[in-house]
Design an enzyme around this catalytic site. Structure first.
Site, PDB file in Angstrom:
ATOM      1  N   GLN A  67       2.993  10.075   1.097  1.00 33.63           N
ATOM      2  CA  GLN A  67       4.299   9.393   1.163  1.00 33.63           C
ATOM      3  C   GLN A  67       5.187   9.739  -0.018  1.00 33.63           C
ATOM      4  OE1 GLN A  67       2.324   5.366   2.097  1.00 33.63           O
ATOM      5  NE2 GLN A  67       4.291   5.249   3.161  1.00 33.63           N
TER       6      GLN A  67
ATOM      7  N   CYS B 266       5.707   0.078   7.285  1.00 32.81           N
ATOM      8  CA  CYS B 266       5.356   1.226   6.458  1.00 32.81           C
ATOM      9  C   CYS B 266       6.567   1.592   5.601  1.00 32.81           C
ATOM     10  CB  CYS B 266       4.968   2.404   7.355  1.00 32.81           C
ATOM     11  SG  CYS B 266       4.485   3.874   6.445  1.00 32.81           S
ATOM     12  N   LEU B 267       6.333   1.890   4.337  1.00 35.76           N
ATOM     13  CA  LEU B 267       7.447   2.238   3.449  1.00 35.76           C
ATOM     14  C   LEU B 267       8.125   3.538   3.881  1.00 35.76           C
ATOM     15  CD1 LEU B 267       5.937   1.265  -0.030  1.00 35.76           C
ATOM     16  CD2 LEU B 267       7.594  -0.018   1.343  1.00 35.76           C
TER      17      LEU B 267
ATOM     18  N   HIS C 208      -4.709   1.506   7.371  1.00 28.25           N
ATOM     19  CA  HIS C 208      -3.369   2.098   7.507  1.00 28.25           C
ATOM     20  C   HIS C 208      -3.176   3.214   6.480  1.00 28.25           C
ATOM     21  CE1 HIS C 208       1.220   1.463   7.877  1.00 28.25           C
ATOM     22  NE2 HIS C 208       1.091   2.258   6.830  1.00 28.25           N
ATOM     23  N   GLU C 209      -3.596   2.957   5.233  1.00 28.02           N
ATOM     24  CA  GLU C 209      -3.389   3.958   4.164  1.00 28.02           C
ATOM     25  C   GLU C 209      -4.309   5.159   4.342  1.00 28.02           C
ATOM     26  OE1 GLU C 209      -0.767   3.642   2.567  1.00 28.02           O
ATOM     27  OE2 GLU C 209      -0.425   1.529   3.026  1.00 28.02           O
TER      28      GLU C 209
ATOM     29  N   GLY D  22       0.839  -1.192   0.000  1.00 25.11           N
ATOM     30  CA  GLY D  22       0.000   0.000   0.000  1.00 25.11           C
ATOM     31  C   GLY D  22       0.877   1.245   0.000  1.00 25.11           C
TER      32      GLY D  22
ATOM     33  N   HIS E 199      -2.859   7.554   6.693  1.00 24.47           N
ATOM     34  CA  HIS E 199      -1.847   8.436   6.081  1.00 24.47           C
ATOM     35  C   HIS E 199      -2.483   9.718   5.547  1.00 24.47           C
ATOM     36  CE1 HIS E 199       2.041   6.431   6.060  1.00 24.47           C
ATOM     37  NE2 HIS E 199       1.527   5.301   5.619  1.00 24.47           N
TER      38      HIS E 199
HETATM   39 NI    NI Z   1       2.401   3.387   5.653  1.00 30.08          NI
END
Ligand code: NI
Length: 173
Positions: free
Chosen positions: A51, A95-96, A137-138, A46, A141
């Site tokens: 991000q 998380c990226l 989660h996304e 995701g 963000h």
């Molecule tokens: Ni994340």
């Protein structure tokens, strides 16, 4: 398509509230394509627009992990959770924007999400399992919230310090 740079926590853009998408144009399609390519290359399941430094309500995801199954790239524009089940489940999240750090987070096991697709058409779907965790989660963000915000302050500070160190090392490299 192009791979975009993923912001690493701490960064004020990862804590910002995002604006709704109103123009369903070629630029939006390009952004979504780039985000999918960036997510797959990372690799991740995701990715949310903040991000990659874009403060708009847009996310991409694909939680198919089995190589035998066809990929399911999804683009969710202006998404919102319209229903949450009472049952909760715990997943070890990452998380990226917080590389190599993982922690258990408890969230509703099942959620219904409404969003717009790239044509601006409203879509709705009920997600469970990994998909439910990922979409929540996304969406977090898009509201400037990271999974570490669910952790105890000490653990959160420890991870943040590690990320500050990582960023210093990257800046020197
Ligand atoms: Ni994340």
């Amino acid at each position: 398509m192009a791979i975009r740079d993923i912001l690493i926590h701490p960064d004020p853009r990862l804590k910002a509230m995002t604006d709704p998408v109103s123009d369903f144009d070629a630029g939006l399609k390009k952004l979504a394509d780039d985000m999918l390519e960036t997510m797959y290359a990372a690799p991740g399941i995701g990715l949310a627009a903040p991000q990659v430094g874009i403060l708009k309500r847009l996310l991409v995801m694909d939680c198919i992990k089995d190589d035998d199954q066809a990929p399911r790239p999804m683009v969710l524009i202006n998404p919102s959770v319209t229903w949450s089940g009472e049952e909760r489940s715990t997943y070890e999240e990452g998380c990226l924007s917080i590389p190599d750090q993982y922690a258990d987070v408890e969230r509703p096991s099942e959620v219904e999400v409404t969003w717009q697709d790239l044509d601006g058409t409203t879509q709705s779907e009920r997600f469970d399992g990994l998909w439910a965790t990922c979409v929540q989660h996304e969406i977090d963000h898009l509201n400037g919230k990271l999974f570490i915000d669910y952790l105890k302050p000490l653990k959160r500070q420890m991870i943040t310090r590690k990320m500050q160190k990582l960023k210093r090392e990257q800046a020197r490299a």
